[in-house]
Scaffold this motif. Structure first.
Motif, PDB file in Angstrom:
ATOM      1  N   UNK A  23     -55.941 -36.396  38.255  1.00  0.00           N
ATOM      2  CA  UNK A  23     -55.588 -34.956  39.309  1.00  0.00           C
ATOM      3  C   UNK A  23     -55.234 -34.028  38.256  1.00  0.00           C
ATOM      4  N   UNK A  24     -55.411 -34.738  36.563  1.00  0.00           N
ATOM      5  CA  UNK A  24     -54.784 -33.490  35.607  1.00  0.00           C
ATOM      6  C   UNK A  24     -56.708 -33.526  35.121  1.00  0.00           C
ATOM      7  N   UNK A  25     -56.395 -31.349  34.605  1.00  0.00           N
ATOM      8  CA  UNK A  25     -57.171 -31.092  33.660  1.00  0.00           C
ATOM      9  C   UNK A  25     -56.514 -31.265  32.580  1.00  0.00           C
ATOM     10  N   UNK A  26     -57.638 -31.231  31.473  1.00  0.00           N
ATOM     11  CA  UNK A  26     -56.885 -31.462  29.840  1.00  0.00           C
ATOM     12  C   UNK A  26     -57.398 -29.820  29.019  1.00  0.00           C
ATOM     13  N   UNK A  27     -56.801 -29.477  28.686  1.00  0.00           N
ATOM     14  CA  UNK A  27     -56.866 -28.259  27.674  1.00  0.00           C
ATOM     15  C   UNK A  27     -57.146 -28.233  25.897  1.00  0.00           C
ATOM     16  N   UNK A  28     -57.694 -27.741  25.034  1.00  0.00           N
ATOM     17  CA  UNK A  28     -57.507 -27.879  23.848  1.00  0.00           C
ATOM     18  C   UNK A  28     -57.866 -26.229  23.036  1.00  0.00           C
ATOM     19  N   UNK A  29     -56.750 -25.887  22.668  1.00  0.00           N
ATOM     20  CA  UNK A  29     -56.540 -24.782  22.162  1.00  0.00           C
ATOM     21  C   UNK A  29     -56.520 -25.245  20.298  1.00  0.00           C
ATOM     22  N   UNK A  30     -57.476 -24.229  19.566  1.00  0.00           N
ATOM     23  CA  UNK A  30     -57.741 -25.140  18.318  1.00  0.00           C
ATOM     24  C   UNK A  30     -58.540 -23.892  17.333  1.00  0.00           C
ATOM     25  N   UNK A  31     -57.350 -23.927  15.951  1.00  0.00           N
ATOM     26  CA  UNK A  31     -57.714 -22.251  14.524  1.00  0.00           C
ATOM     27  C   UNK A  31     -56.507 -22.028  14.592  1.00  0.00           C
ATOM     28  N   UNK A  32     -56.668 -22.107  13.704  1.00  0.00           N
ATOM     29  CA  UNK A  32     -55.279 -21.256  12.659  1.00  0.00           C
ATOM     30  C   UNK A  32     -54.832 -19.954  13.479  1.00  0.00           C
ATOM     31  N   UNK A  33     -54.811 -19.169  14.659  1.00  0.00           N
ATOM     32  CA  UNK A  33     -54.191 -19.150  15.772  1.00  0.00           C
ATOM     33  C   UNK A  33     -54.078 -19.040  16.933  1.00  0.00           C
ATOM     34  N   UNK A  34     -54.395 -20.719  16.909  1.00  0.00           N
ATOM     35  CA  UNK A  34     -54.177 -20.735  18.565  1.00  0.00           C
ATOM     36  C   UNK A  34     -52.752 -21.132  18.982  1.00  0.00           C
ATOM     37  N   UNK A  35     -52.056 -21.538  18.249  1.00  0.00           N
ATOM     38  CA  UNK A  35     -50.174 -22.131  18.823  1.00  0.00           C
ATOM     39  C   UNK A  35     -49.938 -20.990  18.696  1.00  0.00           C
ATOM     40  N   UNK A  36     -49.241 -20.167  17.603  1.00  0.00           N
ATOM     41  CA  UNK A  36     -49.176 -18.999  17.604  1.00  0.00           C
ATOM     42  C   UNK A  36     -49.697 -17.880  18.616  1.00  0.00           C
ATOM     43  N   UNK A  37     -50.640 -17.814  19.484  1.00  0.00           N
ATOM     44  CA  UNK A  37     -51.244 -16.726  20.556  1.00  0.00           C
ATOM     45  C   UNK A  37     -51.124 -17.882  21.974  1.00  0.00           C
ATOM     46  N   UNK A  38     -50.654 -19.521  21.720  1.00  0.00           N
ATOM     47  CA  UNK A  38     -50.344 -19.781  23.092  1.00  0.00           C
ATOM     48  C   UNK A  38     -48.558 -19.561  22.792  1.00  0.00           C
ATOM     49  N   UNK A  39     -47.877 -19.759  22.190  1.00  0.00           N
ATOM     50  CA  UNK A  39     -46.738 -19.333  22.369  1.00  0.00           C
ATOM     51  C   UNK A  39     -46.238 -18.437  22.982  1.00  0.00           C
ATOM     52  N   UNK A  40     -46.505 -17.374  22.715  1.00  0.00           N
ATOM     53  CA  UNK A  40     -46.791 -15.783  23.620  1.00  0.00           C
ATOM     54  C   UNK A  40     -46.884 -16.446  25.068  1.00  0.00           C
TER      55      UNK A  40
END
Length: 375
Positions: A148-165
């Motif tokens: 019942x869970x989806x799984x997404x990945x955000x990758x790249x040099x700006x990934x974590x800073x953008x996800x943290x917003x």
């Protein structure tokens, strides 16, 4: 015989983001039993965007499992060569599901959570993996397939800073750590890991919230959706093996150059499937070894190409190959006789009547940019 056993091919399934991918202009293909996006605006552009900004990958086809109950640590150590007992809560470990003869049945990520051990396995093998694991579990241990869970990945040099917003606090994670978060009241399980060699996170999210979350991520200018084509070229540049291509049940962790997945205590104690063969091969050295190749010319050499130098009449083979968008040249991974596996060795290849020359080089082809603790 069940009716389903008479069918030649199972139907191709759809993932939670299927309609969303199509609305973004994705070209869809069948992969691991599902319709999945191969590309949006083009593999080269998507690859380079991920290397310079941040890409969103839908990896919901992968199997998410939760194992819990009395004796789960001992059960996992009987199946895996990992030091599961020392794994702290919120810590991840790369490991391997092994056959009794030491061949690789799958590679996986294992994380200790408060509610048990969270395991992510490959999509094409997940049902075989579940059957194998259930065969090796005592009745008091529970395996929950979190379908019942989806799984997404955000990758790249700006990934974590953008996800943290969007999800405050995720930037406190470091490589191979994970934790529980929320977004708009939705529970998330986020790890700081990935399959591109770049910094990034993987996010487990209830399937019914995945589309809204994907849209929210791509509302940020740094993030674009990325397809399977660029995912493959990114992981090849990062020197990361793909199960079913670079890894298979005939290949041992030693030949695959995955010795780091054999934890020190487990190497000393044994007690995991195929330990006798694997440890003997580790001591003596394998006949063949997975290496990286820089291939002369721009034409890619593909999986299936023969390594013409043989040992005892047995040839090696190319298992992954393609054009590197970052390096602007052809690269490949291959199994070659260990005698020829030193950097600088020149390897003659043949594919469909064409000859190629590759030079053995250290992997990864592109340096990893993981953010480790203390960095």
């Amino acid at each position: 015989m069940h009716e389903s056993e008479t069918e030649a091919e199972p139907e191709t399934g759809t993932l939670p983001l299927d309609a969303w991918h199509r609305a973004q202009g994705a070209r869809m293909v069948a992969f691991a039993g599902y319709h999945m996006p191969i590309q949006y605006e083009g593999i080269m552009a998507e690859h380079l965007w991920t290397r310079t900004s941040a890409g969103l990958f839908d990896v919901s086809h992968m199997g998410q499992l939760l194992l819990s109950g009395e004796g789960v640590v001992a059960a996992l150590e009987r199946m895996l060569p990992a030091d599961v007992a020392s794994l702290g809560e919120g810590r991840m470990r790369y490991s391997l599901l092994l056959s009794d003869t030491g061949g690789i049945l799958d590679d996986l990520m294992l994380t200790r959570r408060a509610d048990g051990f969270y395991m992510v396995v490959n999509g094409a093998t997940k049902y075989d993996d579940i059957a194998h694991i259930l065969d090796h579990l005592e009745d008091e241990i529970t395996l929950n397939h979190m379908d019942e869970q989806a799984l997404l990945a955000v990758q790249g040099p700006k990934a974590v800073a953008t996800l943290a917003r969007i999800v405050p606090g995720v930037d406190a994670l470091t490589f191979m750590t994970a934790g529980a978060f929320t977004w708009d009241g939705v529970p998330l399980w986020i790890s700081r890991s990935g399959y591109t060699g770049e910094d990034g996170c993987e996010i487990s999210i209830p399937a019914d919230a995945a589309e809204a979350f994907a849209a929210r991520l791509c509302a940020e200018p740094e993030i674009k959706p990325i397809g399977l084509g660029a995912r493959d070229s990114l992981r090849l540049e990062a020197g990361l093996p793909l199960y079913g291509h670079d890894l298979d049940p005939e290949t041992t962790p030693v030949a695959a150059d995955l010795g780091f997945a054999l934890s020190k205590r487990r190497r000393e104690e044994g007690g995991f499937p195929g330990a006798e063969r694997i440890l003997a091969e580790r001591a003596a050295g394998p006949a063949f070894t997975r290496v990286g190749l820089m291939v002369e010319g721009r034409q890619p050499v593909r999986e299936g190409a023969r390594v013409l130098e043989a040992v005892d009449g047995v040839e090696g083979r190319v298992t992954s190959g393609g054009f590197s968008p970052s390096l602007q040249r052809s690269i490949a991974m291959a199994y070659v006789p260990t005698l020829l596996a030193n950097p600088g060795s020149r390897i003659d290849l043949e594919h469909r009547g064409k000859r190629f020359v590759g030079e053995v080089v250290p992997m990864p082809f592109i340096p990893h940019r993981y953010v480790r603790k203390g960095a």
